[in-house]
Scaffold this active site. Structure first.
Site, mmCIF file in Angstrom:
data_model
loop_
_atom_site.group_PDB
_atom_site.id
_atom_site.type_symbol
_atom_site.label_atom_id
_atom_site.label_comp_id
_atom_site.label_asym_id
_atom_site.label_seq_id
_atom_site.Cartn_x
_atom_site.Cartn_y
_atom_site.Cartn_z
ATOM 1 N N ARG A 296 0.823 -1.209 0.000
ATOM 2 C CA ARG A 296 0.000 0.000 0.000
ATOM 3 C C ARG A 296 0.858 1.260 0.000
ATOM 4 O O ARG A 296 0.489 2.274 -0.584
ATOM 5 C CB ARG A 296 -0.949 -0.024 1.196
ATOM 6 C CG ARG A 296 -2.078 -0.998 0.964
ATOM 7 C CD ARG A 296 -2.963 -1.232 2.166
ATOM 8 N NE ARG A 296 -4.057 -2.119 1.749
ATOM 9 C CZ ARG A 296 -5.036 -2.546 2.533
ATOM 10 N NH1 ARG A 296 -5.078 -2.169 3.802
ATOM 11 N NH2 ARG A 296 -5.988 -3.331 2.072
ATOM 12 N N TYR A 440 -6.834 -0.218 -6.529
ATOM 13 C CA TYR A 440 -6.274 -1.523 -6.134
ATOM 14 C C TYR A 440 -5.539 -1.497 -4.793
ATOM 15 O O TYR A 440 -5.392 -0.460 -4.192
ATOM 16 C CB TYR A 440 -5.487 -2.181 -7.259
ATOM 17 C CG TYR A 440 -4.237 -1.534 -7.825
ATOM 18 C CD1 TYR A 440 -3.569 -0.494 -7.226
ATOM 19 C CD2 TYR A 440 -3.704 -2.034 -9.026
ATOM 20 C CE1 TYR A 440 -2.409 0.031 -7.777
ATOM 21 C CE2 TYR A 440 -2.552 -1.512 -9.582
ATOM 22 C CZ TYR A 440 -1.914 -0.479 -8.950
ATOM 23 O OH TYR A 440 -0.781 0.027 -9.491
ATOM 24 N N GLU A 441 -5.150 -2.668 -4.339
ATOM 25 C CA GLU A 441 -4.608 -2.858 -2.977
ATOM 26 C C GLU A 441 -5.582 -2.347 -1.916
ATOM 27 O O GLU A 441 -5.171 -1.809 -0.887
ATOM 28 C CB GLU A 441 -3.257 -2.152 -2.808
ATOM 29 C CG GLU A 441 -2.093 -2.811 -3.496
ATOM 30 C CD GLU A 441 -1.783 -4.209 -2.966
ATOM 31 O OE1 GLU A 441 -2.129 -4.508 -1.815
ATOM 32 O OE2 GLU A 441 -1.223 -5.007 -3.727
ATOM 33 N N GLY A 442 -6.864 -2.518 -2.149
ATOM 34 C CA GLY A 442 -7.889 -1.984 -1.241
ATOM 35 C C GLY A 442 -8.277 -0.590 -1.700
ATOM 36 O O GLY A 442 -7.446 0.317 -1.701
#
Lengths: 596, 596
Positions: A296, A440-442
């Site tokens: 992140r 992306y990545e949450g």
């Protein structure tokens, strides 16, 4: 064709003058990293980014990746050669563990180099980026045998890596995943299922691809409690690391995306593929979450990177493009019109990006330094504090830097007027590429929820108290300095408002958790603004000291100007966020779902 | 595949209940437009937009337009048939002058129909849209002969039209343009030059294309004082309207754009093409500016449209997609997870769009009504007032609706998570298409400058005083109603802040015009927010009256809920804009241009 000039002057200012890396020269990874070495590495990395990767950015967007008839995937022209060069020059193992062949340099230096390659070519840099994520997972959760087998080849880039989490029906909610793992007598597992959105999922640039795959072991618990993490190589690997036959892993198709066309985003099919368990059965998410926190930070960096490169190009265009005359009188007598940089609204867009880029970079590097401290400091208190900061600030880095980064790309495109909308000029690509970083990545909404729902309250809110105390002390220490007054006033004000927001969340989130959810993104932005205030105050202090000492380098005066812009023109946004947050869940949730 | 459902219920609410068109039944264009007829037209237009144009939207994006080897341009599959249907059903002349074959219905009704087609397919709707712009210019500035010759065929869509302004070195600053016009003995001109970014520049859908071209007559004054406007048909036209030989106008190439791929954006080459002057020599910009004001309202509409259609799809997705559980307890016991619409941050994004769409539509239709009043009211005072409003608010409609519209498309895409980034889902297209609306017909920065530099001060600021007085009266009239209190408080507050901002601009813009320039975009957004407050207060009043009268239609309660959301969660942004505006030019302009 857009250009990129690595901001090494800015980077050196942060590493040497603001964060003062020399203070840490006793720490393991910092021992060799003296200022000369750091500067030499930055300059080398800048050259690679500017000369090799920048020209390939448009190429990657235009050509994209191709899935061939035999199911193999080919990256855009030039990518393979550039990757080989990156690999051979040792860039991939720069801050990796020397025990497995890494160079063991500080992570913050790796971040600085990553910033350059990602600004130059985001889609390309995802190949080594994902490899870093996958090797991180192995280094966190893998056995010694696994580390010995996989890490050295991943640190050299002979093998690359991927993260296989998402399935078509489950992204955020990993508890729903269906990919299954069947235990075999030899201790391995057979993995079967379909994963989507797999960045760098297949390509021709490395000898093997090490897929890290989340799957559910047959008969294990339902939901998130039954998820395990597996190593599934594209080609089977023997105990000596020799690459053998294929392993039931294929790229089913390439996703057609809005941007990052140069990266192969694959649908990956696992069909009785042989996998090795990482760590403990059903506990795969633990490893995944540690790894994800680092990933992140990398995504937050991508937001900054696209903002930086699009800003640089917008500056060039704004100085070149002649259109209209300044409101305060002709500035370019010799020309048919003034360059558009004379227009205040063009300036506003450029200054917004500039003040964000410099403040955001400071915030990012500050957090990267925390990771080094958390790993290498001999002082337990320092490690604990660094870990607190990492936990609290990672979602802010990810969410705030990518939201604002995207906004700045849109503004940089706006500076170009109609030309910004034409692909040939490259500004559209920056916008399209930057967009994924918010997702992306949450998604950024998930980051905000992680922040207010988990990170904020951890250890009784120790992390935020610790940051606040540091800020209070810093303000107090500098309150006598008239030159720094706008910065200290802005910082104190931002910190107080953040505190007000925090109190509101604590008081109202208990009675109704939707109050926290409804204000979470606003709160994340408040924390981003508060941290940029802190970074700007620290940078201003360093710059002011240089000015007071009589420097004739205009760099420092520019720093003060840009910081003042941040305080005057960007920080006021914090009030709007606070007001929205304090309005609570009621207005957000009042409409019945079926009445939308 | 994204869908679209025309918001006819919302439209009828505005036309009949809020703006009460029946009040104007004595006016020329309103005579025939009784409520039944209006509703019938809305329903027909909805059907065409939903069934014919919506399915072609993705097709247009994927296929784009093609320039064939012979230089001709072909639109995406299905466009020609749809255009023929649109034409044959008389949609193009709906609110056009009956004297030239138009149906003479109110412009506001044309706007409502245009909203539907543009939501369904923005790139397609630009073909009739540009034709409307070109015929408008002829109707404003053309001779009777020109009107007789061109308007009837443009109102039926047999011929389409374009606007040729931009050249590669000049967009905003038209004074720099180089296309030249050489007078001929027969009173025509020979036009030579290259124009870029010409929307609908060439295509196969109509028998002729009437280009409106800005050019400089040889020997005329330099700068904006020497620009004339010409009619340059693709095929020469005789006095009886017969189409003859080609006329030295060719499409040199198609621009490769970020979005609106279904529209042919052409580089147009004029090579001794025969043109007829419109109006007076060197006074072409006058006509162009009147026309452009109307075109800008259409672009504002596009911002609203993309926001509406992307919102609709995000709502469907948010109700379908199961992921995670509500913070306040399971809502979908039967399913493996709750639909994501339970999550407050997903709601926030949907409600932001919804409150904007409904408020923005009211603002847009209100302004369209001013145009009808300005044209048709027998009362000079009413006409003057309507003209004031049109002048002042057009840049706000263009700039504010497209800035926020784009933001909402980005949020709607965000609701889809990773799927939003995949072209197949269509959300990327809405973002990419919406982006152009912030740029063309004068960038939003130019709109803001037009607002603060020209429109605000016109006639001693009469227009804004007039709006303010109307708002004051409205607030006063309703201050006793407890149910309307949040709306009236919000509106009064917004109006006061707008006034504070206006005063600041007046006091500081004189001493340094850059003060006005630096705050112009913030001011434009303040006015947008204030006008949406006004529209929400008016809509709330109507809805509350229905509720008080005992309606059981949930439409009205929803309206109150959505309006309260606007006041609580969107209006606070006005404070941040005011603070930024009041910080003035200094922080924006302090950095030397060569130090960026």
């Amino acid at each position: 064709m857009p250009t990129y000039k690595a901001p090494t002057r800015e980077q050196k200012f942060l590493l040497h003058e603001v964060l003062e890396l020399s203070r840490f020269s006793e720490l393991d990874s910092f021992k060799e990293a003296d200022p000369e070495m750091i500067d030499a590495i930055l300059e080398e990395s800048a050259k690679f980014a500017e000369e090799v990767l920048t020209p390939l950015n448009r190429v990657g967007d235009e050509h994209g990746c191709v899935r061939n008839d035999d199911g193999s995937v080919t990256t855009p022209p030039g990518f393979h050669e550039a990757f080989t060069q990156m690999r051979e020059n040792g860039w991939m193992g720069l801050s990796a563990d020397p025990k497995y062949g890494g160079q063991g340099l500080p992570g913050i230096l790796g971040m600085a180099c990553g910033e350059m390659t990602s600004s130059a070519n985001m889609a390309f840099t995802m190949y080594p980026g994902l490899t870093g994520g996958a090797s991180k997972a192995i280094s966190i959760g893998g056995s010694d045998t696994q580390k010995d087998l996989y890490l050295p080849k991943m640190y050299t880039g002979e093998w690359t890596g991927t993260m296989n989490l998402t399935e078509s029906h489950c992204g955020t909610d990993l508890g729903l995943l269906k990919t299954k793992a069947v235990p075999q007598k030899d201790g391995t597992y057979k993995i079967t299922g379909e994963k989507i959105f797999i960045s760098a999922g297949d390509h021709e640039m490395s000898d093997n691809i090490i897929h890290l795959v989340l799957a559910r072991i047959e008969g294990g618990p339902e939901g998130v409690k039954g998820i395990s993490l597996f190593i599934v190589p594209k080609f089977k690997v023997d105990a000596d690391g020799n690459v053998g036959e294929t392993n039931g892993v294929t790229c089913g198709s390439l996703e057609e995306k809005m941007g990052i066309h140069g990266n192969s985003t694959c649908v990956m099919n696992f069909d009785d593929a042989v996998g090795e368990l990482i760590g403990v059965e059903h506990k795969g998410l633990r490893v995944m979450f540690v790894m994800m926190n680092e990933a992140r930070m990398g995504v937050g960096m991508q937001g900054l990177c696209q903002s930086e490169v699009s800003y640089q190009n917008a500056v060039i265009y704004a100085n070149d493009r002649l259109q209209g005359r300044s409101l305060t009188g002709v500035k370019n007598e010799a020309g048919p019109a003034d360059p558009i940089i004379v227009h205040p609204d063009v300036r506003r867009m450029l200054m917004d990006a500039r003040a964000f880029n410099e403040g955001g970079r400071a915030f990012l590097y500050w957090l990267a330094l925390q990771e080094d401290l958390e790993k290498h400091s001999p002082d337990e208190k320092v490690r604990e504090r660094a870990d607190d900061f990492l936990g609290l600030m990672t979602p802010v880095i990810k969410g705030y830097l990518t939201d604002k980064g995207f906004e700045n790309c849109v503004n940089a495109q706006q500076v170009y007027g109609g030309h910004g909308y034409i692909e040939e000029w490259g500004m559209s690509q920056f916008v399209r590429d930057a967009r994924i970083a918010q997702i992306y990545e949450g998604t950024n909404g998930i980051q905000a929820l992680d922040l207010v729902g988990r990170k904020l309250a951890r250890n009784g809110g120790r992390a935020l108290m610790s940051v606040s105390a540091e800020i209070d002390a810093f303000v107090k220490e500098n309150e006598g300095d008239e030159n720094l007054k706008p910065f200290m006033d802005g910082l104190a004000d931002a910190k107080n408002k953040l505190q007000t927001g925090t109190m509101w969340l604590m008081q109202n989130g208990m009675s109704n958790p939707d109050n926290a959810g409804a204000g979470s993104v606003d709160y994340m932005h408040m924390m981003g603004l508060a941290m940029l205030s802190y970074m700007w105050a620290r940078m201003a202090k360093v710059a002011q000291a240089k000015i007071d000492a009589g420097t004739d380098d205009p760099f420092y005066a520019d720093k003060i100007i840009t910081g003042k812009y941040f305080v005057a023109r960007m920080l006021p946004q914090i009030d709007a966020h606070l007001a929205k947050l304090q309005s609570g869940a009621e207005p957000v949730m009042a409409l019945a779902a079926d009445r939308f």
